[in-house]
Structures are given as structure tokens and as C-alpha cells.
Design an enzyme around this catalytic site. Sequence first.
Site, short mmCIF file in Angstrom:
data_model
loop_
_atom_site.label_atom_id
_atom_site.label_comp_id
_atom_site.label_asym_id
_atom_site.label_seq_id
_atom_site.Cartn_x
_atom_site.Cartn_y
_atom_site.Cartn_z
N LYS A 181 103.64 1.75 -115.15
CA LYS A 181 104.90 2.09 -114.48
C LYS A 181 104.80 3.56 -114.08
CE LYS A 181 108.69 3.64 -114.67
NZ LYS A 181 109.30 4.70 -113.76
N CYS A 289 102.58 20.60 -118.41
CA CYS A 289 103.10 20.51 -119.77
C CYS A 289 102.44 21.51 -120.71
CB CYS A 289 102.93 19.09 -120.31
SG CYS A 289 101.21 18.50 -120.33
N GLU A 387 112.03 23.68 -122.55
CA GLU A 387 111.04 23.55 -121.47
C GLU A 387 111.72 23.59 -120.11
OE1 GLU A 387 107.11 20.86 -120.81
OE2 GLU A 387 108.98 19.75 -121.07
#
Length: 490
Positions: A181, A289, A387
Site C-alpha cells: 500500500k 527520517c 519531528e
Amino acid sequence: MTEHTLTVAGVAVDTRHWIGGERIASSETFTDVSPIDGSALGEISRGTATEAAAAVAAAKAAFPGWAATARAERARILHAIADGVDKRIEDLAIVETHDNAALLRSHRRGVMPRVAHNFRFFADWLLKLEHEEFETRGHTNQVSWDPAGPCVLITPWNAPLMLATWKIAPALAAGNTVILKPAEWTPLTASLLADIAAEAGLPAGVLNVVQGYGAEAGNALVSHPDVRRISFTGSVPTAKAIGAASAANLVPTSFELGGKSPLLVFADADLDLAVDLAVEQYDNAGQVCLAATRILVEESIADEFTKRFAQKAATLKQGDPRDEATDLGPNIHPRQLEKIDGFVQRALAAGARAVIGGAPNTDLGGLYYRPTLLTHVAQDSEIVQEEVFGPVLTLQTFATEQEAVALANDTRFGLAATLATGDHERAERVTAQLVAGTVWVNCFFVRDLQAPFGGSRQSGVGREGGTWSFDFYCDLKNTVTAPKGWRNHG
């Protein structure tokens, strides 16, 4: 362009799902928009529980045959997929640049070649995967890796195909079947990969691609009782939701989540190298990330470091990611740009100071955010603890090695850390104390697929890479055989 095909810079992409070796359309669609200029690339089939169930059923049906396929044959097909990727690097690079606005030069030279490498590496690793036999009171122990079953892989938008194949390749090599997905903001190269895999001879149902939203297609996939593994890269809140869904069926999960990684710069470091490492954190418009977004600098060199950083950052060219000279492209989506600016404006209102940047780039308009460095930030502030996922860095100072380590570890994350120092003994002391899945010393983003990768704390669960990937995607079995008792039936 047909009803179910869109064309991106001359490259045709099918907009339907890939399920059981066939293209399947949904009654509903969603619009895929390019971050470069806000133009609509096309309407994409929007998966629901119906398509999710069909994909899991196809994967379940294909599993016995693929699991029984000899290792050498699985490896051959994975190499054939890598060959197909190599032949279409330019197409994949162009499409992904339009879809997520990362630099075209990076896609051509680094990202798409890495996609092919992912398949080759895990194909080769499969062929040498073994555990040395050992004895227990004369009994022989033999460890084996058995395929687990259908795997659901949910991947992010910042490096769509590379991060997807980092999961797909070991899952397929292990003998599992896959339902991918992709992120709804960047679905296109996953569709191209389905074509490449089919042309390489991957049997129908072994790889399936379901497009759509997490709350619809994603939730139906991770909740399905026939799924045996779930791997997700993305945000902490989504991981918690997936974890809750998977718990109902006791499905093992692997999560690679957020980061708020530090870059520690000591006074004995090569200052030019340290500045280069810091400015490199703006890569992919800060949508990485692993980025070391918290720069921690020893007090005695902070002023000089900050001056050199500003000078170096000023040389970055922001603009169209298709331009070879561009260093920073736009961010992915208006919602993401709003989020980034919200973080920055709240920090400025709380007393932070912008050494550079601090706002969207109004000269370029669209989704471009100026590279930003904020100082005068408190350790417990939102901008330090959460973040941002944009081109926004903070700078704090420390007086001692102990304070540097304390600041570095003082978040809920633990994905990575970077250290700049000229003292080898200090490097050993500090890295031993840092809470992180990966630590780089005087370098950044050097990654090998045979090394473990993952995060500590809320940066993730589990590790990917080398044998660690096979440990996750397989059911490990130990067979213990007695030294006596065999009968000759010949």
C-alpha cells in the site's frame, strides 16, 4: 492517454490496482497532484476494504507455490526485476520526481539504482542464508527460515520506491507474498514496479499493489486475519493504530518511525566537515527520517560554526527539482508546508531566532520553504522535541561531553545520531552512550544493506537489513535430530 492511464513527461502509468496479476479499477478515485507546480497528474483508483480483501486473497492463494519455489529460482526472478528496474531508471526517476518533487539528479544517480540494488542484495543474501549446525548432548540442531505468508507493506512518500523495495525485496526473497500500500501522495512508481515485476516473471499474486488512503485500504489490510506480517514506515500515531489492529490477530509488526536525531559537534572536530554534515541535513527539503535536525555544538566554537553554516547554506540553490543545478526542491503537500511553517512560527513566537530562513520562499511560491536554522530554543520546546519533517534545523550549545550526551538523548526518539570529533577515544565513549539505531562518526548517510537498520524508543520496532530482514519475514524453525533411532527401510 486511455481511461486508466496517465502520462508523466512521456511515461505512461496505469492508475489501477495490481491484484492477482491483473489490473483492477475502483469505482472511486483520488487525485494525484505534483508538488512541483500543483498540477493534477491524474485520477488514481481508490482502494477500499473490497480491493484489500481481494489482494490478500490473491496473496494467500499464491503463497504455497511461491514458498515452495527453490531459493535459486526466487533469486533469479529478483535479479530479473532488478534488471527491469535498471532498464527503466530514467522513466522511474522522471515519474517519481513529478510525484514527490525530490531531485531528479538524485533519483537518476542514487535512488533508482538503489532500488535495483535492493533486489540484487536480498536475492544474493537468500542464497547464503544459513545457520551453522550445533550439537546438544549428541543431538543435531538445524535452524531454518520458513516463509511466513502474506505480508502487508505500507510505505511513505519521501522516498517511495526505494523504501518500498527495501521491504518488498526481502519479503519476496524469503518466499512470502506481498500486498503493497503506497502512500496516497506518491502512488505512481509502485504501479510501474508492478509492471516490471510481471515482465520479470514474478507469478501472479506474489506482488499486489493496492492504492488508497490509510483509513480505508490501509486499515482493511492491517486488520485482515490472513495477513502474517506487517511492515510500516511512517509516523508514530499511525504505527500505534496499526499495532492495535495487528494485535487482534497476533501479527508480528516492524515499524520504522520518526526521528529527531542529533548532530554533535565537538571543538576538536574538523569544522569544515562538521558544517558540511550540518548543511547536508537539508537534503530532500528536510524530508528525511534520519536527518540530524538538532545540531549540538560545543560552546567555544558555536559562533564560528554558525557563521560558516550560514555561509555554506547560502550557496544552496532552491528551485525546480528537475533542474540539475537545484539543491532543494519543494515540500510534498500544502498540508505539510502548513505544518512546517506552524512549527517555525510557534518557535519564533516563543523566543527562537532565525539565523537563516524562517518562512516559506515567497519568491518561488508554491510549496517551497526556505532552509531554516533556529537558535535560542529550549530543550523542552516543541521545535526541539517533535519531528518537523522539513528544512528546519535547531542549534543548541553544550559545555561538556556529558551535557552533549544528555541533550542528544533527551527526546522520545532514537533513530540515528551523527558525531563530529577529531578524538577517537571520545568518539568511542560518546557513541556507546547515544540512544540510536545508527550512529555516524565524521560522516552521514553511509548505509549498507547487511547492517541492521531501525530505531530505538518511539523511532521504531525491530531491525531491517541482512539476516535481520529474514528473521522478521520468516518463521524461524529449529529442528533437533537424535543421534540414534534410524531404521533402514530399503
